[in-house]
Design a protein around this motif. Sequence first.
Motif, PDB file in Angstrom:
ATOM      1  N   PRO A  20       7.669   2.978   1.507  1.00  0.00           N
ATOM      2  CA  PRO A  20       7.047   2.071   0.556  1.00  0.00           C
ATOM      3  C   PRO A  20       8.090   1.136  -0.066  1.00  0.00           C
ATOM      4  O   PRO A  20       9.224   1.544  -0.310  1.00  0.00           O
ATOM      5  CB  PRO A  20       6.439   2.998  -0.494  1.00  0.00           C
ATOM      6  N   SER A  32       0.144  -3.932  -1.016  1.00  0.00           N
ATOM      7  CA  SER A  32      -0.515  -2.738  -1.535  1.00  0.00           C
ATOM      8  C   SER A  32      -1.705  -3.086  -2.415  1.00  0.00           C
ATOM      9  O   SER A  32      -2.504  -2.225  -2.741  1.00  0.00           O
ATOM     10  CB  SER A  32       0.486  -1.881  -2.293  1.00  0.00           C
ATOM     11  N   ASN A  40       1.168   7.969   5.390  1.00  0.00           N
ATOM     12  CA  ASN A  40       0.963   6.842   4.481  1.00  0.00           C
ATOM     13  C   ASN A  40       0.057   5.778   5.098  1.00  0.00           C
ATOM     14  O   ASN A  40      -0.002   5.608   6.307  1.00  0.00           O
ATOM     15  CB  ASN A  40       2.311   6.187   4.132  1.00  0.00           C
ATOM     16  N   ASP A  94       2.375   2.138   2.659  1.00  0.00           N
ATOM     17  CA  ASP A  94       1.847   2.123   1.311  1.00  0.00           C
ATOM     18  C   ASP A  94       1.725   3.575   0.859  1.00  0.00           C
ATOM     19  O   ASP A  94       2.314   4.470   1.457  1.00  0.00           O
ATOM     20  CB  ASP A  94       0.499   1.392   1.386  1.00  0.00           C
ATOM     21  N   ARG A  95       0.909   3.822  -0.133  1.00  0.00           N
ATOM     22  CA  ARG A  95       0.762   5.196  -0.650  1.00  0.00           C
ATOM     23  C   ARG A  95       0.139   6.108   0.420  1.00  0.00           C
ATOM     24  O   ARG A  95      -0.464   5.621   1.381  1.00  0.00           O
ATOM     25  CB  ARG A  95      -0.102   5.181  -1.892  1.00  0.00           C
TER      26      ARG A  95
END
Lengths: 347, 462
Positions: free
Chosen positions: B15, B220, B413, B429-430
Amino acid sequence: MSGVARAVREKVEPGLRTAWEVTLPDHAEVVKVSPDGTRVAAAAVSGPIEILDAQSGASLARPAGHRMGTTTLAWSPDGRLLVSGGQDGRVRAWDGVTGEPVRELDAGHPWVTAVAWSGDGRMLATAAGRELRVWGTDGDMRAGWTNAASSISDIGWKPGSTILASSGYGGLTLARPGGDKPPRVFEWKGSVLALLWSPDGRFIATGDQDSTVHFWYAQSGRDLQMWGYETKVRDLAWDATSRYLATGGGSEVVVWDCSGKGPKGSTPKMLQTHQSFVSALAYQHAGRLLVSGGFDGLLGLWAPNRTRKALATLEVDGAVSRLAWAPDDHWIAVGSSLGSVARLDVA
Amino acid sequence: MTPPSVPQIEYQPEPAPVDDRVPVTVLTGFLGSGKTTLVNRILTEQHGKRIAVIENEFGEVGVDQELVIGAEEEIFEMNNGCICCTVRGDLIRILGNLMKRRDRFDAILIETTGLADPGPVAQTFFVDDEMQARLRLDAIVTMVDAGHIDQHLGVEREAKEQIAFADVILLNKTDLVDAQRLDDLERRIRGLNSAARVHRTQQAAVDLDHILDVGGFDLSRALEVDPAFMEPEYPFEVVSLYELPMGSYELVLDPGPDPTMNVLLGALERADAAAVDERLMERVLAFSDEAFWVRSGEGIAPGRGLHRLTLAPEPMRFTVMVDPGGVFGLYTEHRPDEYGLRLVGPDGPVEPVDRLEYAPQHQHDREIGSVGINVPGEVDADRFQEWMRVLLREKGTDIFRSKGIVAVKGDPNRFVFQGVHMLFGGTADRPWGEGERHSSMVFIGRNLDREALVSGFTACLA
């Protein structure tokens, strides 16, 4: 005996020592040493100008500069006038010692990009937007034309001549102001950011937006294009002999050798010390030393003709924004992104 | 030294760190749409933000705390002949100078001229290293004059392109037209760009939070901006769920507004929305197959694929043989109620268990539009990157914007991406939440081939 002394002397490389340092109110956009080496002029990007005593760093004068920002400075060859341009569309001449305003010129467009004195000091060229104007010392406009393709990014007089080169998107234009010949255009479909004549007038080097460097043969208009830079190239420096061109455009200083058949097909010297992109370059006026500055705040002193190792390095706060050698080649004026202006003695 | 190559796909597995670059909003819109009114509001109203404004011509300078700089709209093509490397040379100069200053701005607003192509402005922030290091393209905001956009959309290519490029669309001067008209306009706008957020305004009065720092290009935050993003368009408007014992049925229709209608009757595991979802992409693809043409009196069979009903000016009956019985979805191109569509069994009319709507409510434009893809499952990282690389190289001129979130096999992710023409960037991303893994993306552009995009992406599934 003399042989031994020479060997010892060669081992003692020059170092950099800070003689004085002052701070401008903003990013040091331009730093120029007067032709006699007694003064340093510096402009903050937000507008204010300082004329400093080169020995002590004491402020001699503070010309008001330009509302909205000062973009360029040039000492007249006799050192009596300091000319500035800014984002108010004005070019102003200041007394080089007292800082008193002497004259004001209308550059023809609100954003002045460059001012340049001809070598004989008789003409001043100003570039603003697409407008190129050439003025006499009396403040009369001698010639003026509009660049068709784009705003003018840079200008430069051919050394020892009255030919003026200007650059922009689409290449270079060469003209003799007031002459009856039409300007010569060196076409290239790209954006030229900076131009620099070799001291012998044989080449014009350009740094370009698309991460290339061009060598233009001024006589023929033929060009060589050098690919492979990491980023756009804005910083160029010729050595006094016109043999070496140092270029930025990456974290390495790239030095091209123009001797013999020229740089075509040759492999340049790559000088490594910077951790981020090079932001300023300057060769000595007569000597062989090169100084480089980076966005990392590092300064590197080099003798590229004999070694790829930095002779000395020094770190300043912020990024190095400008570098200029004194006329005697004994010290360097440096400007930084945090507004500091310093004199570094080379000894 | 070798020539540079574009485009480049950067797959960053980690990230990205916190982004402290200054957000830049690009304001486009035709002459008279209200751009100047909006800029004047920004310059004169108390909003507590320091905003630098780059105007499309040299105007008056310095209003209180703001800084106004005029621009030239100088478009530079880079020398490698790639359209994605068309940039605004003047912005590089102006913003490069601005970024050196000690003065810090909360945001920068760039106003373009009425006919401007937003492409070069947007690309400037990705192509130039200095811009990319210090500034973050935040959003393209397009102002639309509700009273005159119809004229513009009819004749001016630029008007459609400005809408297609936008992250945020301000439908301004809403006082000039009635509510019905506004709804029509909004549908038309959605047809050009299903991913943008539309705000209706009068006198360009809009909350600055809607146009500054909205994260339109923020990987994001891509989904925050796009309320319609998760609702890609489907070739059917309604799926009616039936529980049908074995037997012979009739599909009965009254005459309606269209000459033909595509329908598909397909088996489902259960009569609920989740069961429809499981087979959604399969059915979307089936809708792009060649259809069996059927006339009133002829038959439709479950599992036989797509049928194109020839619609007549009198009531029509199509026979439906169900064997074996089970749960079925009736996928219809148009809404059943437009045709009084009903299924009649041996014991009389059969009511559907449920009806799921997939109506995009968009008015389609022949040239410019959006293609949304939403698929459960995971992609193979190598195949997906190769597909995107080739797609953007070959079709990047016509694809104005692309954005999406992809589930990559073996990666916990979310992989999020954003593109402007051929320029493309993606990052991890998350992590995915429980049961969330799926892939969604939208392409906005000219002459997009929906089937090719859907099948190209489907081929990347792991």
